[in-house]
Design a protein around this motif. Structure first.
Motif, PDB file in Angstrom:
ATOM      1  N   GLU A  12       0.818  -1.217   0.000  1.00  0.00           N
ATOM      2  CA  GLU A  12       0.000   0.000   0.000  1.00  0.00           C
ATOM      3  C   GLU A  12       0.852   1.267   0.000  1.00  0.00           C
ATOM      4  OE1 GLU A  12      -3.200   2.123   3.012  1.00  0.00           O
ATOM      5  OE2 GLU A  12      -2.773  -0.003   3.242  1.00  0.00           O
ATOM      6  N   LEU A  19       2.305   2.518  -3.453  1.00  0.00           N
ATOM      7  CA  LEU A  19       1.424   2.872  -4.563  1.00  0.00           C
ATOM      8  C   LEU A  19       1.702   4.287  -5.058  1.00  0.00           C
ATOM      9  CD1 LEU A  19      -2.025   1.542  -3.294  1.00  0.00           C
ATOM     10  CD2 LEU A  19      -0.426   0.408  -4.853  1.00  0.00           C
ATOM     11  N   GLU A  31      -3.608   4.304  -6.510  1.00  0.00           N
ATOM     12  CA  GLU A  31      -4.399   4.322  -5.281  1.00  0.00           C
ATOM     13  C   GLU A  31      -5.856   3.933  -5.515  1.00  0.00           C
ATOM     14  OE1 GLU A  31      -3.756   7.841  -2.970  1.00  0.00           O
ATOM     15  OE2 GLU A  31      -1.596   7.495  -2.918  1.00  0.00           O
ATOM     16  N   GLU A  45      -8.759   1.718  -3.215  1.00  0.00           N
ATOM     17  CA  GLU A  45     -10.138   2.163  -3.019  1.00  0.00           C
ATOM     18  C   GLU A  45     -11.134   1.123  -3.524  1.00  0.00           C
ATOM     19  OE1 GLU A  45     -10.301   5.958  -4.984  1.00  0.00           O
ATOM     20  OE2 GLU A  45      -8.839   6.838  -3.595  1.00  0.00           O
TER      21      GLU A  45
END
Length: 79
Positions: free
Chosen positions: A58, A61, A66, A70
């Protein structure tokens, strides 16, 4: 932190990541596999076996990636 499955998984959906996940946080969606960011323990087992290099941490990224985090959050929120 969690791992995130990116665009190379779309259409490929090889699935090796699912069988190596020690906490069973990877599920198949219509477009690709998703990692539940609330359950992922950041072990890296999934990234090591992904044949299409679709998995990133994460915090690595880029802004344009991103959206995949989500999407994963939305996928699991609707479960």
């Amino acid at each position: 932190m969690a791992f995130v499955i990116l665009d190379p998984c779309r259409g490929e959906k090889a699935g090796e990541c699912v069988s190596v996940c020690p906490v069973d946080c990877i599920e198949e969606g219509v477009k690709q596999f998703y990692i539940d960011p609330d359950i992922c323990i950041d072990c890296g087992a999934c990234k090591a076996v992904c044949p299409v290099s679709a998995i990133e941490e994460e915090y690595d990224l880029t802004p344009d990636q991103e959206k995949y985090l989500e999407e994963a959050e939305e996928f699991f929120a609707n479960r």
